[in-house]
Write a protein that holds these residues in place. Structure first.
Motif, PDB file in Angstrom:
ATOM      1  N   GLU B  39      17.668  63.950  61.565  1.00  0.00           N
ATOM      2  CA  GLU B  39      17.497  64.797  62.742  1.00  0.00           C
ATOM      3  C   GLU B  39      18.385  66.039  62.725  1.00  0.00           C
ATOM      4  N   SER B  40      19.679  65.856  62.514  1.00  0.00           N
ATOM      5  CA  SER B  40      20.610  66.989  62.604  1.00  0.00           C
ATOM      6  C   SER B  40      20.431  67.953  61.453  1.00  0.00           C
ATOM      7  N   LYS B  41      20.547  69.218  61.774  1.00  0.00           N
ATOM      8  CA  LYS B  41      20.508  70.273  60.754  1.00  0.00           C
ATOM      9  C   LYS B  41      21.650  71.234  61.035  1.00  0.00           C
ATOM     10  N   ALA B  43      23.351  75.269  60.701  1.00  0.00           N
ATOM     11  CA  ALA B  43      22.830  76.564  61.153  1.00  0.00           C
ATOM     12  C   ALA B  43      21.747  77.097  60.228  1.00  0.00           C
ATOM     13  N   GLN B  67      31.315  63.983  60.158  1.00  0.00           N
ATOM     14  CA  GLN B  67      30.068  64.729  59.994  1.00  0.00           C
ATOM     15  C   GLN B  67      30.304  65.963  59.126  1.00  0.00           C
ATOM     16  N   HIS B  69      28.637  69.504  57.790  1.00  0.00           N
ATOM     17  CA  HIS B  69      27.603  70.536  57.845  1.00  0.00           C
ATOM     18  C   HIS B  69      27.593  71.344  56.554  1.00  0.00           C
ATOM     19  N   GLU B  80      33.966  66.791  60.034  1.00  0.00           N
ATOM     20  CA  GLU B  80      34.391  66.799  61.437  1.00  0.00           C
ATOM     21  C   GLU B  80      34.429  65.363  61.927  1.00  0.00           C
ATOM     22  N   LEU B  82      34.576  62.567  64.711  1.00  0.00           N
ATOM     23  CA  LEU B  82      34.132  62.382  66.096  1.00  0.00           C
ATOM     24  C   LEU B  82      34.207  60.905  66.470  1.00  0.00           C
ATOM     25  N   ARG B 119      33.044  71.154  69.170  1.00  0.00           N
ATOM     26  CA  ARG B 119      32.335  72.227  68.464  1.00  0.00           C
ATOM     27  C   ARG B 119      30.912  72.357  69.009  1.00  0.00           C
ATOM     28  N   ALA B 120      30.447  71.340  69.697  1.00  0.00           N
ATOM     29  CA  ALA B 120      29.116  71.388  70.312  1.00  0.00           C
ATOM     30  C   ALA B 120      29.177  70.556  71.590  1.00  0.00           C
TER      31      ALA B 120
END
Lengths: 117, 253
Positions: B39-41, B43, B67, B69, B80, B82, B119-120
């Motif tokens: 699911e996650s992408k 930028a 995580q 990116h 990151e 979390l 960060r989000a």
């Protein structure tokens, strides 16, 4: 006197700046051309396979405009601005949504949804 | 003959119980799992990699995640870290979300005292605490063993059985001074998803309650519907609901 002229020119400039043209398309193929001044009036031209239909109307609040088509039938147009902030810093969890205007037109033949990039 | 049949069933029962226990052990073992998120992408719409660990406890469960990116092997400082800490002593259960300095997936209570800014906005994806783990099944860089697949399924079962989890109200207190808020607070951001079939579960009360969904969660809603993961098996969107959902996602009241 100079002050009045300056205010007049400023007012004229601002009112022109508030006018906007949008070209919107629906997934189902129709297109909608809008010329509107935010919070005031709108002229819309809807192109479908059946032909072109003209609308005109005024702002009634909360992003909605009350319209009348060329045959005198009532319609309603709603505009919203989508936001890009929901995607977070870098689209975590879902790709970013581009900032754009979306339009919903409800008229005698039904409701159409448009995106106006 | 009857004796033999009884023995057979007894052995079968024992095997089932044994394998069930082994699976349970596998599910709660202390090792982490690395997945490529389905699911996650990032930028650039490239894959995001998650290393996940569940640390169960009597009063609280901790779900930790590193995580990336920046690809599968970004270097230690670019993961990151979390955590979602679930307080199981409250009813409904309460979740507190943390972003902490990069480091191993080991929980210590003093990590709560040293959070770093988000960060989000967690709430745009996490409406009800931890979410089902959805790995990319054919990942080349983070392939899963069958044991890991079993473990993820057991973890997902655990996540599903928490029921309603509300966020810690402390997040609302911290948001006014946060650079990136835990959630968006404007009324429009919090318009409730009006689609009836979704509201069977996405509501505040009831056995299957998962919390009402809000406009700020449209990214996640859109993704799960588009990929056919929602509504779940046995439920579907009528034409009217489909249109309602489209209008909601497009931003209409």
């Amino acid at each position: 006197m100079l002050k009045r002229i300056a205010i007049f020119i400023l007012g004229l400039t601002l009112s022109q700046a508030a006018l906007a043209d949008l070209h919107c398309t629906a997934i189902s193929g129709q297109s909608l051309d809008l010329q509107y001044s935010a919070l005031a009036s709108v002229k819309a031209s809807l192109t479908t396979t059946a032909g072109v239909l003209q609308f005109a109307g005024a702002y009634i609040g909360e992003g909605k405009y009350s319209l009348t088509d060329e045959h005198g039938l009532g319609a309603e147009l709603t505009t919203v601005q989508t936001t890009s902030t929901y995607g977070g810093r870098c689209g975590r969890c879902a790709p970013l949504t581009e900032l754009q205007t979306n339009v919903k037109l409800t008229y005698s033949a039904g409701t159409l949804l448009f995106t106006c990039p | 003959m009857k004796k033999k049949t009884a023995l057979f069933f007894l052995l079968a029962l024992g095997a089932c119980a044994g394998s069930g226990g082994a699976l349970l052990l596998s599910g709660t073992s202390k090792t982490s799992v690395v997945i490529e998120s389905a699911e996650s992408k990032n930028a650039a719409l490239e894959s995001v990699y998650n290393e996940i660990r569940w640390i169960p406890g009597r009063d609280q469960d901790v779900w930790m995640m590193n995580q990336s990116h920046f690809g599968r092997n970004p270097g230690a400082h670019r993961w990151e870290r979390l955590a979602i800490v679930i307080d199981k002593t409250t009813s409904p259960k309460t979740a507190h979300y943390y972003q902490i300095q990069p480091g191993p997936l080991e929980w210590a209570e003093n990590l709560k005292l040293r959070p770093v800014p988000f960060r989000a906005s967690c709430f745009t994806c996490h409406n009800n605490g931890p979410r089902a783990i959805r790995p990319q099944s054919d990942s080349a860089l983070a392939p899963l063993t069958w044991r890991e697949v079993v473990k993820i399924n057991l973890w997902n079962l655990r996540i599903k059985t928490y029921g309603r989890i509300v966020y810690d109200p402390e997040h609302d207190s911290a948001d006014p001074t946060a650079k990136v808020p835990f959630r968006f607070h404007a009324p429009r951001d919090n318009d409730l998803l009006p689609v009836p079939v979704c509201k069977h579960c996405h509501q505040e009360g009831g056995v299957f309650a998962r919390g009402a969904l809000r406009r700020q969660q449209i990214g996640t809603i859109q993704h799960l519907v588009k990929t056919g993961q929602m509504p779940p098996p046995g439920f579907w969107l009528s034409d009217r609901e489909s249109r309602q959902l489209t209008e909601f996602i497009m931003g209409f009241p």
